[in-house]
Design a protein around this motif. Structure first.
Motif, mmCIF file in Angstrom:
data_model
loop_
_atom_site.group_PDB
_atom_site.id
_atom_site.type_symbol
_atom_site.label_atom_id
_atom_site.label_comp_id
_atom_site.label_asym_id
_atom_site.label_seq_id
_atom_site.Cartn_x
_atom_site.Cartn_y
_atom_site.Cartn_z
ATOM 1 N N TYR A 287 5.928 13.971 13.432
ATOM 2 C CA TYR A 287 6.305 13.326 12.172
ATOM 3 C C TYR A 287 5.945 11.842 12.247
ATOM 4 C CZ TYR A 287 9.142 17.538 11.516
ATOM 5 O OH TYR A 287 9.565 18.834 11.386
ATOM 6 N N ILE A 288 5.776 11.211 11.059
ATOM 7 C CA ILE A 288 5.494 9.782 11.008
ATOM 8 C C ILE A 288 6.533 9.089 10.137
ATOM 9 C CG2 ILE A 288 3.876 10.036 9.065
ATOM 10 C CD1 ILE A 288 2.293 7.676 10.292
ATOM 11 N N ASP A 289 6.973 7.909 10.608
ATOM 12 C CA ASP A 289 7.881 7.049 9.859
ATOM 13 C C ASP A 289 7.045 5.926 9.252
ATOM 14 O OD1 ASP A 289 9.778 5.373 8.873
ATOM 15 O OD2 ASP A 289 10.777 4.973 10.791
ATOM 16 N N PHE A 290 6.806 5.993 7.933
ATOM 17 C CA PHE A 290 5.966 4.990 7.289
ATOM 18 C C PHE A 290 6.641 3.628 7.209
ATOM 19 C CE2 PHE A 290 3.922 8.860 5.533
ATOM 20 C CZ PHE A 290 2.626 8.593 5.927
ATOM 21 N N LEU A 291 7.949 3.539 7.487
ATOM 22 C CA LEU A 291 8.662 2.265 7.441
ATOM 23 C C LEU A 291 8.898 1.685 8.827
ATOM 24 C CD1 LEU A 291 11.323 3.008 4.670
ATOM 25 C CD2 LEU A 291 9.194 1.737 4.454
ATOM 26 N N SER A 292 8.381 2.344 9.853
ATOM 27 C CA SER A 292 8.585 1.830 11.211
ATOM 28 C C SER A 292 7.937 0.456 11.331
ATOM 29 C CB SER A 292 7.989 2.780 12.238
ATOM 30 O OG SER A 292 6.604 2.901 12.026
ATOM 31 N N THR B 280 4.101 -9.858 7.838
ATOM 32 C CA THR B 280 2.964 -9.884 8.770
ATOM 33 C C THR B 280 2.693 -8.483 9.321
ATOM 34 O OG1 THR B 280 3.493 -12.154 9.382
ATOM 35 C CG2 THR B 280 2.075 -10.900 10.886
ATOM 36 N N MET B 281 3.782 -7.819 9.755
ATOM 37 C CA MET B 281 3.621 -6.466 10.305
ATOM 38 C C MET B 281 3.103 -5.506 9.240
ATOM 39 S SD MET B 281 4.652 -3.174 10.610
ATOM 40 C CE MET B 281 5.987 -3.328 9.427
ATOM 41 N N TRP B 282 3.678 -5.604 8.034
ATOM 42 C CA TRP B 282 3.302 -4.677 6.962
ATOM 43 C C TRP B 282 1.829 -4.823 6.594
ATOM 44 C CZ3 TRP B 282 5.674 -0.521 5.489
ATOM 45 C CH2 TRP B 282 5.263 0.143 4.323
ATOM 46 N N ALA B 283 1.366 -6.061 6.521
ATOM 47 C CA ALA B 283 -0.044 -6.297 6.198
ATOM 48 C C ALA B 283 -0.944 -5.704 7.276
ATOM 49 C CB ALA B 283 -0.302 -7.804 6.057
ATOM 50 N N LYS B 284 -0.529 -5.855 8.534
ATOM 51 C CA LYS B 284 -1.329 -5.327 9.650
ATOM 52 C C LYS B 284 -1.320 -3.798 9.635
ATOM 53 C CE LYS B 284 -1.912 -5.918 14.636
ATOM 54 N NZ LYS B 284 -1.373 -6.581 15.843
ATOM 55 N N LYS B 285 -0.141 -3.196 9.412
ATOM 56 C CA LYS B 285 -0.033 -1.744 9.396
ATOM 57 C C LYS B 285 -0.822 -1.153 8.230
ATOM 58 C CE LYS B 285 3.386 1.991 9.514
ATOM 59 N NZ LYS B 285 4.780 2.339 9.804
ATOM 60 N N LEU C 267 -1.352 9.843 1.556
ATOM 61 C CA LEU C 267 -1.115 8.737 0.627
ATOM 62 C C LEU C 267 0.185 8.940 -0.143
ATOM 63 C CD1 LEU C 267 -4.703 8.019 -0.759
ATOM 64 C CD2 LEU C 267 -3.326 6.565 0.756
ATOM 65 N N ASP C 268 0.506 10.191 -0.459
ATOM 66 C CA ASP C 268 1.792 10.473 -1.099
ATOM 67 C C ASP C 268 2.942 10.048 -0.194
ATOM 68 O OD1 ASP C 268 0.571 11.480 -3.332
ATOM 69 O OD2 ASP C 268 0.799 13.595 -2.765
ATOM 70 N N GLY C 269 2.814 10.328 1.099
ATOM 71 C CA GLY C 269 3.842 9.918 2.045
ATOM 72 C C GLY C 269 3.933 8.410 2.165
ATOM 73 N N TRP C 270 2.777 7.751 2.172
ATOM 74 C CA TRP C 270 2.753 6.289 2.262
ATOM 75 C C TRP C 270 3.404 5.670 1.031
ATOM 76 C CZ3 TRP C 270 1.336 2.653 5.815
ATOM 77 C CH2 TRP C 270 1.171 1.346 5.367
ATOM 78 N N ASP C 271 3.047 6.156 -0.167
ATOM 79 C CA ASP C 271 3.584 5.588 -1.403
ATOM 80 C C ASP C 271 5.087 5.822 -1.527
ATOM 81 O OD1 ASP C 271 1.041 4.754 -2.072
ATOM 82 O OD2 ASP C 271 0.613 6.511 -3.335
ATOM 83 N N SER C 272 5.558 6.964 -1.014
ATOM 84 C CA SER C 272 6.994 7.260 -1.105
ATOM 85 C C SER C 272 7.790 6.591 0.003
ATOM 86 C CB SER C 272 7.224 8.769 -1.056
ATOM 87 O OG SER C 272 6.817 9.288 0.202
ATOM 88 N N LYS C 273 7.081 5.970 0.951
ATOM 89 C CA LYS C 273 7.716 5.277 2.086
ATOM 90 C C LYS C 273 8.651 6.226 2.845
ATOM 91 C CE LYS C 273 5.771 1.328 1.070
ATOM 92 N NZ LYS C 273 4.944 1.823 -0.053
ATOM 93 N N SER C 274 8.154 7.444 3.066
ATOM 94 C CA SER C 274 8.959 8.449 3.759
ATOM 95 C C SER C 274 9.179 8.043 5.212
ATOM 96 C CB SER C 274 8.259 9.808 3.707
ATOM 97 O OG SER C 274 8.948 10.747 4.478
ATOM 98 N N ARG C 275 10.352 8.354 5.719
ATOM 99 C CA ARG C 275 10.678 8.018 7.110
ATOM 100 C C ARG C 275 10.564 9.227 8.041
ATOM 101 N NH1 ARG C 275 14.620 3.346 8.490
ATOM 102 N NH2 ARG C 275 12.896 3.280 9.978
ATOM 103 N N TYR C 276 10.268 10.413 7.477
ATOM 104 C CA TYR C 276 10.218 11.622 8.314
ATOM 105 C C TYR C 276 9.203 12.564 7.693
ATOM 106 C CZ TYR C 276 12.246 14.903 11.688
ATOM 107 O OH TYR C 276 12.457 15.746 12.747
#
Length: 728
Positions: A80-85, A104-109, A141-150
């Motif tokens: 699983y991936i946490d898009f807010l990590s 800074t982290m968000w721009a890099k990620k 991209l759906d997961g990224w846009d929804s900022k899913s954590r799991y």
């Protein structure tokens, strides 16, 4: 320049007061930390150091007798991936950057994730082709846009070890392996799980056993019997938060499970299963069992259990150990052995069987040939050779009618009713009714003597016959011979002797002679179990199957043959038992299966020195079957023969020929869409040729292919079943 002390002297009181107040404050906060703030600080500590976690050990392997892997644990992964990590706790809660560090982290990620997105999606399609690269792009991209954590990387897909390594080599994901800061930023949550793999597929499936999926808990077979050895010992650990990253801290390392070395021979198991399955398909049987023991040790070299399920024969239960059944005429051997050993009868005694029909206390006892006039007066060995129900039952009833308990005690003495102490859950113990029980009647003794009114699992019958083959010494069937750790034997599990002698030596020799005649005498009922290639001794069995309260209604029979080979120096003992509806006999149905198994195993275990069979001027040219010429070439080269023309190119198929005392071959070139000519191929090459084209194979017989249901040149239809007939 001189320093005037009066400027310093006036500051001393202030310095002293400041130092006192500073020290008092230190003491105050120290005491406050130890008392007032203790509970709050303890909560903070526990929030950073999570509760204990179990460290799972790796389950040990199950090995064949020669060390080949039969069951092994390989890791599977769900990822699983946490898009807010990487965001602070406040940023993660708000689902957006709230501090400069967050931004800074968000721009890099964001930059790294989107830069590698196309490569990630193409890689995921290669690893898990259930979705296209375009579908994976939309999914992520759906997961990224929804900022899913799991968010599951490969939805509803468990990754094997190779797939997992490929995943971790993809852009962005591979940053996990650089350092903790990148690991935290990427935010993959990896859940490994051991998965039990069987390299030989369903071979000996019920004997090896199975696990309860993700729980890694044994449910049957060797997996359950030796669970404590295979499981190992779990370790302890905890998760600790260090600079916003949770680390796994191992407090006590897990101890991986040990390996067990079984007695199963993979080749013999394959021989037994193939021979049994072929006969079951031929007669459309309900189920069948084969057990093969090594005579001297009791080692179980093969154990096959096949039930008909939806038109296919598969292993669903270990009938060889758990199914209690009336054995029929294979039990007559034990009855005659008891009477001979007790001195109740002599080997030369004779008994009148009349016309094959005899009234036993109001019930008719019949021989299988009663409609042809029966056997008349016969001696003791002929009661076994002809499998005469009337003869055996009259002998036993005449001498034990007034003391039936003595006969029951004799059956226990010869071991046919022993509890074998096999460490498998569900193993059945033989059941013999006794005088005085509600099931006992005047006819119980004569019917018991011919294998009815008894309940014997196949493993008990073959163990008894193995004692006859082994000079009277009864061995416990052994399934595991050693326990290994890191390739080194840590414990030997030696053969166990259950009884040193099941009967007197003279009795044993007489029984061995009778069993030889059953198969090798022209009038013996077991002659169809005979072979020109190996001498076989044994006994047939045919019993009508009881259906509880309905009795022996219907025409369902349990037919069997139990014996050993070679007769003059027994190496192996085997039982073949088949349950089928309609007319059947132990000799005619189970006997040929036994003979086929005996011939193939004898051939497999016989080592021939070719130099003995030829003189100095002879030229030895082996018979090479059609099929994989490159594989045949390697074998021939090892024998110092080889094909003319040198090494055969890899992947070459064709047919061999002999010219001027030398071996040559013609390569075959088949169109990929047309079916090849399999005539002359062995079963292994023919099956490979069929299954590699997406078709299914069904074979019958032994030897090389003599006919095929799909003609050469026909168009290939994937999934279609091709029937092959093998012959000598």
């Amino acid at each position: 320049m001189r320093f005037d002390k009066k400027y310093i002297t006036g500051l001393y009181p202030y310095i002293v007061v400041f130092a006192f107040i500073f020290g008092a404050l230190i003491m105050f906060f120290m005491l406050k930390t130890m008392t007032v703030d203790h509970e709050e600080l303890e909560k903070m500590r526990k929030s950073r150091e999570k509760t204990d976690v179990d460290v799972e050990p790796i389950r040990g392997n199950i090995l064949a007798a020669d060390g080949q892997l039969m069951a092994s644990s390989l890791p599977n992964y769900t990822v699983y991936i946490d898009f807010l990590s990487g965001l602070s706790d406040k940023g993660a809660a708000a689902r957006k950057p709230v501090t400069k560090a967050d931004s800074t982290m968000w721009a890099k990620k964001d930059s790294l994730f989107h830069a590698g997105l196309d490569s990630i999606c193409m890689g995921l399609h290669d690893i898990c082709p259930m979705m296209t690269a375009g579908e994976y792009r939309k999914y992520l991209l759906d997961g990224w846009d929804s900022k899913s954590r799991y968010y599951e990387i490969c939805p509803n897909q468990v990754l094997n070890y190779i797939q997992f390594n490929k995943l971790m080599s993809l852009p962005f994901f591979r940053l996990m392996t650089i350092n903790n800061s990148y690991r935290y930023m990427v935010g993959l949550a990896i859940y490994p799980r051991n998965n039990r793999m069987h390299p030989f597929g369903t071979l000996a499936k019920r004997t090896l056993g199975s696990l309860y999926g993700a729980k890694d808990s044994a449910r049957s077979g060797l997996e359950l019997a030796f669970d404590s050895v295979l499981r190992g010992k779990g370790g302890k650990g905890h998760r600790k938060k260090v600079r916003s990253v949770y680390l796994d801290i191992i407090d006590e390392a897990a101890k991986d499970g040990s390996d067990i070395v079984s007695t199963i021979d993979v080749d013999m198991q394959d021989i037994c299963e193939t021979a049994l399955k072929s006969k079951l398909e031929e007669v459309e049987a309900e189920w069948g069992v084969v057990v093969l023991l090594e005579a001297a040790t009791g080692d179980v070299k093969s154990i096959a259990n096949l039930d008909r399920v939806g038109g296919q024969y598969v292993e669903t239960q270990n009938r060889a150990l758990s199914t209690l059944m009336e054995p029929g005429s294979t039990f007559k051997t034990a009855s005659i052995m008891v009477a001979l050993d007790d001195g109740m009868i002599k080997y030369t005694d004779r008994v009148q069987t009349y016309a094959g029909v005899y009234s036993m206390y109001g019930r008719l006892m019949k021989d299988h040939n009663w409609h042809r006039g029966g056997y008349g007066e016969i001696d003791v060995p002929h009661t076994l050779m002809y499998s005469s129900n009337v003869g055996v039952s009259r002998l036993i009833d005449e001498h034990y009618h007034n003391q039936p308990e003595k006969f029951i005690e004799g059956l226990h003495r010869v071991g046919i009713a022993d509890s074998l102490g096999i460490p498998f859950q569900g193993t059945a113990t033989p059941r013999l009714i006794r005088p005085g029980s509600r099931l006992w009647s005047k006819v119980a003794l004569p019917w018991m003597s011919i294998g009815y009114s008894t309940q014997i699992p196949p493993i008990s019958t073959v163990t008894f016959y193995n004692a006859i083959a082994n000079g009277g010494k009864m061995m416990r069937p052994r399934f595991v011979k050693a326990i290994q750790k890191d390739g080194e034997v840590v414990e030997e599990l030696p053969p166990v002797v259950l009884r040193e002698h099941i009967c007197k030596d003279v009795t044993l020799r007489q029984i061995q002679t009778a069993l030889y005649r059953v198969v090798n005498d022209e009038q013996g009922v077991g002659k169809r179990a005979g072979s020109k290639k190996v001498s076989i001794s044994g006994k047939t069995g045919t019993a009508q199957v009881s259906h509880g309260k309905s009795g022996y209604s219907g025409r369902e029979y349990l037919v069997s043959f139990c014996g050993y080979f070679p007769s003059e120096n027994p190496k192996y003992t085997c039982i073949v038992a088949i349950d089928k509806k309609g007319t059947a006999s132990g000799g005619g149905t189970a006997g040929p299966v036994f003979a086929s198994i005996a011939e193939q195993i004898t051939f497999k275990t016989t080592v021939t020195d070719l130099s003995v069979a030829q003189d100095s001027s002879s030229v030895f040219v082996p018979d090479v079957k059609n099929g994989n010429m490159s594989a045949a070439g390697k074998v021939l080269s090892a024998l110092g023969i080889g094909f003319t023309g040198g090494e055969v190119p890899a992947g070459t198929w064709g047919e061999a020929f002999v010219a001027d005392g030398a071996l040559g071959y013609h390569a075959s070139h088949y169109h990929p869409d047309s079916f090849p000519d399999l005539t002359g191929m062995g079963a292994r090459d023919a099956i490979f040729a069929i299954e590699s084209r997406g078709m299914k194979a069904r074979i019958s017989g032994v030897g090389t292919v003599v006919s095929q249901s799909v003609r050469p040149g026909e168009k290939i239809v994937k999934g279609k079943t091709v029937r092959l007939e093998l012959g000598q």
